[in-house]
Scaffold this motif. Sequence first.
Motif, PDB file in Angstrom:
ATOM      1  N   THR A  83      -5.189  -4.932 -30.970  1.00 24.82           N
ATOM      2  CA  THR A  83      -6.120  -3.845 -31.225  1.00 24.82           C
ATOM      3  C   THR A  83      -7.477  -4.276 -30.669  1.00 24.82           C
ATOM      4  N   GLN A  85     -11.906  -4.288 -30.860  1.00 30.79           N
ATOM      5  CA  GLN A  85     -13.064  -4.291 -31.755  1.00 30.79           C
ATOM      6  C   GLN A  85     -13.672  -2.890 -31.819  1.00 30.79           C
ATOM      7  N   LEU A  87     -13.018   1.115 -31.145  1.00 30.58           N
ATOM      8  CA  LEU A  87     -11.855   1.993 -31.131  1.00 30.58           C
ATOM      9  C   LEU A  87     -11.494   2.410 -29.706  1.00 30.58           C
ATOM     10  N   LYS A 157      -8.810   3.106 -37.639  1.00 25.54           N
ATOM     11  CA  LYS A 157      -8.452   1.685 -37.502  1.00 25.54           C
ATOM     12  C   LYS A 157      -6.964   1.475 -37.774  1.00 25.54           C
ATOM     13  N   ARG A 158      -6.443   2.166 -38.769  1.00 26.44           N
ATOM     14  CA  ARG A 158      -5.028   2.030 -39.108  1.00 26.44           C
ATOM     15  C   ARG A 158      -4.144   2.676 -38.041  1.00 26.44           C
ATOM     16  N   GLU A 160      -4.790   2.587 -34.890  1.00 24.37           N
ATOM     17  CA  GLU A 160      -4.700   1.576 -33.842  1.00 24.37           C
ATOM     18  C   GLU A 160      -3.624   0.536 -34.160  1.00 24.37           C
ATOM     19  N   PRO A 177     -10.486  -5.923 -37.284  1.00 25.10           N
ATOM     20  CA  PRO A 177      -9.943  -4.676 -37.834  1.00 25.10           C
ATOM     21  C   PRO A 177     -10.705  -4.170 -39.050  1.00 25.10           C
ATOM     22  N   SER A 179     -14.001  -4.215 -39.387  1.00 26.31           N
ATOM     23  CA  SER A 179     -15.365  -3.816 -39.027  1.00 26.31           C
ATOM     24  C   SER A 179     -15.613  -2.354 -39.376  1.00 26.31           C
ATOM     25  N   GLU A 208     -12.137 -11.953 -37.164  1.00 26.67           N
ATOM     26  CA  GLU A 208     -12.762 -11.129 -38.196  1.00 26.67           C
ATOM     27  C   GLU A 208     -14.008 -11.809 -38.749  1.00 26.67           C
TER      28      GLU A 208
END
Length: 254
Positions: A83, A85, A87, A157-158, A160, A177, A179, A208
Amino acid sequence: MALLEVRDITVRFGGIVALDGLTFDIDEGQICGLIGPNGAGKTTLFNVVSRIYDTTEGSITYDGQDLLSIPAHGMSKHGIYRTFQNLALWPGMTVLDNVMVGDYSNTKQTFFTAALRLGTRKEEKDLRERAYAALEELELQQHAFHPAAGLPFGTLKRIEIARALIGKPRLLMLDEPASGLTHLEVDELADTIRMLRDRHGLTVLLVEHHMKMVMGISENVVVLNFGQKIAEGDPNHIRNHPAVIEAYLGGQAA
């Protein structure tokens, strides 16, 4: 057994040394946290492993293979997904279509066959079913047929993660993830990462800044500062390591 072996990786951008002789292993099935202050080299290492950046020196072995010989477009075929940082979703596309993109590279479609819909219906149906299953697993199925635009940040985020999950990853790389998430969303995300690791037998490399999350779910933590590894070990070891305290707190113990 180590799935990923990083050996003496050095990356220079002109006169700037972004990584300096970095060495560490990630065991299969392990959640490995990669932490450090801003500018420590975390994103550079992430981009080296995902083949966006080339190295100046050193080697990386993935499942016994020379990872640096694999082109960026070949990562998914080796079970390596990431993934970002920031989107990387298409706002105007549906959530389901965004997730489907995650495994298009492993289909037999070409530009010509996709444009003319030649022999692609069964493959597309299978891809769509797997994408929907990934959304169900992350409890996102209610958003499947809606555009990504306008959804809450935590939901995006989820999505992704669902897009990475569709390709059946072996190594899942998560770039910050948590952030921008609320404290509740961070806790939920930590539970989700653990669940996915256990259910799918994943190996996870986690970059993270949210220390509580990293320390709560990682079996091994690698700490960078100014491109060098200053500490490595389990969370309890890292919390009390003098070099880590110095890097984060200027020598002031909490």
